[in-house]
Design an enzyme around this catalytic site. Structure first.
Site, mmCIF file in Angstrom:
data_model
loop_
_atom_site.group_PDB
_atom_site.id
_atom_site.type_symbol
_atom_site.label_atom_id
_atom_site.label_comp_id
_atom_site.label_asym_id
_atom_site.label_seq_id
_atom_site.Cartn_x
_atom_site.Cartn_y
_atom_site.Cartn_z
ATOM 1 N N ARG A 10 2.532 0.974 10.426
ATOM 2 C CA ARG A 10 2.069 1.370 9.100
ATOM 3 C C ARG A 10 3.232 1.295 8.112
ATOM 4 O O ARG A 10 4.101 2.150 8.109
ATOM 5 C CB ARG A 10 1.489 2.788 9.159
ATOM 6 C CG ARG A 10 0.679 3.200 7.926
ATOM 7 C CD ARG A 10 0.111 4.593 8.106
ATOM 8 N NE ARG A 10 -0.828 4.653 9.214
ATOM 9 C CZ ARG A 10 -2.129 4.358 9.120
ATOM 10 N NH1 ARG A 10 -2.646 4.023 7.963
ATOM 11 N NH2 ARG A 10 -2.909 4.432 10.177
ATOM 12 N N GLU A 43 -6.153 -1.166 15.730
ATOM 13 C CA GLU A 43 -6.761 -2.114 14.798
ATOM 14 C C GLU A 43 -5.781 -3.210 14.391
ATOM 15 O O GLU A 43 -4.638 -2.939 14.015
ATOM 16 C CB GLU A 43 -7.213 -1.354 13.542
ATOM 17 C CG GLU A 43 -7.801 -2.262 12.483
ATOM 18 C CD GLU A 43 -8.074 -1.529 11.161
ATOM 19 O OE1 GLU A 43 -8.255 -0.305 11.189
ATOM 20 O OE2 GLU A 43 -8.077 -2.214 10.127
ATOM 21 N N ARG A 78 0.840 -1.202 0.000
ATOM 22 C CA ARG A 78 0.000 0.000 0.000
ATOM 23 C C ARG A 78 0.868 1.241 0.000
ATOM 24 O O ARG A 78 1.822 1.337 0.767
ATOM 25 C CB ARG A 78 -0.915 0.009 1.234
ATOM 26 C CG ARG A 78 -1.840 -1.183 1.258
ATOM 27 C CD ARG A 78 -2.815 -1.136 2.405
ATOM 28 N NE ARG A 78 -3.609 -2.373 2.409
ATOM 29 C CZ ARG A 78 -4.519 -2.672 3.317
ATOM 30 N NH1 ARG A 78 -4.776 -1.826 4.304
ATOM 31 N NH2 ARG A 78 -5.188 -3.806 3.238
ATOM 32 N N ARG A 133 1.329 -6.328 12.814
ATOM 33 C CA ARG A 133 0.731 -5.738 14.010
ATOM 34 C C ARG A 133 0.604 -6.754 15.141
ATOM 35 O O ARG A 133 0.615 -6.385 16.317
ATOM 36 C CB ARG A 133 -0.631 -5.123 13.673
ATOM 37 C CG ARG A 133 -0.475 -3.881 12.812
ATOM 38 C CD ARG A 133 -1.746 -3.093 12.645
ATOM 39 N NE ARG A 133 -1.489 -1.924 11.788
ATOM 40 C CZ ARG A 133 -2.405 -1.019 11.458
ATOM 41 N NH1 ARG A 133 -3.649 -1.148 11.905
ATOM 42 N NH2 ARG A 133 -2.091 -0.003 10.687
ATOM 43 N N SER A 145 -9.932 -6.409 10.466
ATOM 44 C CA SER A 145 -11.116 -5.707 10.016
ATOM 45 C C SER A 145 -11.927 -6.684 9.180
ATOM 46 O O SER A 145 -11.422 -7.227 8.205
ATOM 47 C CB SER A 145 -10.686 -4.508 9.180
ATOM 48 O OG SER A 145 -11.782 -3.683 8.878
#
Length: 414
Positions: free
Chosen positions: A276, A348, A261, A388, A351
RNA sequence: CGGGAGAUGUCAGAGUGGUCGAAUGUGCCGGUCUUGAAAACCGGUGAGGGUUAUACCUCCGGGGGUUCGAAUCCCCCUCUCCCGGCCA
């Protein structure tokens, strides 16, 4: 893509649904207008084509009968010429419609809470008590320095900022987690897949990343190809433009892939550590479900992801996203947020979304419902984001001297 | 990356300018027969749009062209198979 017929027939309802996602009614009116215009343009064009076709058929007959065709040809030629601007108009109408329609987000479910952003998300439950520390817990990048787990500088050297290298135990932990996740998902009935990490534009459009979010994707130069931002893209699109049989449903899939990403628009957020990154590993669940049964599949997926965190001994909470925080393709989403004692907050880590028929309509994934073809429901969810999880293990399993314990369930994997 | 062959319905496979959305076989669904099944026989069976339903439009790998008319002729692209090169 949203159901344009539904929009046309239930405009009030459709627009109030989309207001939850912050969509202006004006653009919906525009969309409805474009849809009507396209239908009108097509109707005109099609009747001209019908005329053209029936005249053309006469040629064969005339020739056989030895009749003169010059008059007929003149008529046909005239009609053909008249068709050109009509054809162009229809093409433009279609282009105009799809440029708006493909950028329109999914309807949120009626049950989705109102709200503008993550502040308005609703916590459903907490699972496991956060451990109490008798020292000040460190953040994962401090722990990384003590243990030599993450090489940020050389990651940047190899690529650019937001790339990192895992070293030694950290790298082994990552591999262990991937295996643990896949095994757990498989035990819950998800078939394991190993898929291409590069997909073409049609597939990215099928799941909703294109055309609107191209800036977030890494594109292969001079090719119609993109690095996948999530395994949701290849796993869901395995069935792109296919018609399944009802008895195959639900299809439960899982797969490990790296995710790429650009994180455009996230400058300055989480610049420290590996929360991130431009590249991260994830094990994904994807389901293709019967539209009447997608609810239960959704619950299964949420439960599975939560169970994995529980098995790892990681405290987390289950959060229902409000309309404003909902993703583009999602009708409903539940996030799992893991407790990070170093950061002193929940972050988070998974999801899980039900997109209903939104992706199915784009990707043309259908099943035979008796005689008729019907759109399936597609669902996706992380189980789990690997990087994460490493962060969560580091922070939750740290000792005062900065060393890190390995969760019991992972020991057999390392 | 170079040379050759090909791409048609679930699959196999006809079709080289008009009545072809497409023969035939196969698969699948339904029926007859049978205690049941198989076999045999009969019928049905692609997708998208459009319509109350019909009409009607579009699709024979994708895109463009020739033609009144294209699965069929021409050009470009993609993919598959075979041969060679390179290579984990």
């Amino acid at each position: 893509m949203i159901d344009l017929k539904y929009l046309q027939n239930n405009f009030e309802d459709a627009s109030s649904k989309l207001q939850k996602k912050g969509v202006d009614t004006a653009i919906l009116e525009k969309l409805q207008e474009l849809f009507t215009a396209l239908k009108a343009a097509n109707a005109t064009l099609e009747s001209m084509k019908a005329e053209q076709n029936s005249m053309s058929k006469l040629f064969g007959q005339y020739k056989r009968e030895g009749k003169d065709i010059s008059e007929l040809k003149a008529k046909v030629d005239a009609n053909k010429e008249a068709m050109v601007p009509v054809q162009e108009k229809a093409r433009e109408a279609e282009e105009a419609l799809y440029s708006v329609a493909l950028a329109m987000p999914n309807f949120p479910d009626d049950s989705v809470p109102e709200g503008a952003d993550e502040e308005d998300n609703v916590e459903l439950r907490k699972v496991l008590e956060p451990r109490s520390f008798d020292f000040k817990p460190k953040e994962h990048w401090e722990l990384s320095e003590i243990n030599g787990w993450i090489d940020f500088e050389r990651g940047v050297k190899l690529a650019k900022s937001r790339f990192a290298i895992l070293k030694g135990e950290a790298s082994r932990l990552e591999r262990a987690l991937i295996n643990f996740f896949l095994d757990t998902n498989r035990a819950k009935g998800f078939e394991e897949y190993s898929v291409p990490f590069i997909n073409n534009a049609t597939m990215l459009q099928g799941t909703g990343q294109l055309p609107k979010f191209g800036d977030d994707l890494f594109k292969i130069e001079d090719e119609d190809l993109y690095l996948i931002p999530t395994a949701e893209v290849p796993l869901t699109n395995m069935y792109n433009d296919e018609i399944l049989s009802e008895k195959e449903l639900p299809l439960l899939m899982t797969g490990y892939t790296p995710c790429f990403r650009k994180e455009a628009g996230s400058a300055g957020r989480d610049t420290r550590g590996i929360i991130r990154q431009h590249q991260f590993n994830k094990v994904e669940m994807v389901a293709i479900a019967h539209p009447d049964k997608s609810e239960e599949v959704f619950d299964l997926m949420v439960q599975n992801a939560s169970d994995i965190l529980t098995a790892l001994g990681l405290p987390h909470r289950v959060v229902e996203l409000c309309g404003g925080d909902l993703g583009f393709s999602a009708a409903t989403t539940i996030d799992l947020e893991v407790w990070l004692p170093g950061q002193n907050q929940y972050r988070e880590i998974s999801s899980i979304s039900n997109t209903r028929d939104f992706q199915a309509r784009r990707a043309k994934i259908r099943f035979k419902d008796g005689k008729k073809n019907r759109l399936v429901h597609t669902l996706n969810g992380s189980a789990l984001a690997v990087g994460r999880t490493i962060v969560a293990i580091m922070e939750n399993y740290q000792n005062e001297d900065g060393t890190i314990e390995i969760p019991e369930v992972l020991k057999k994997y390392m």
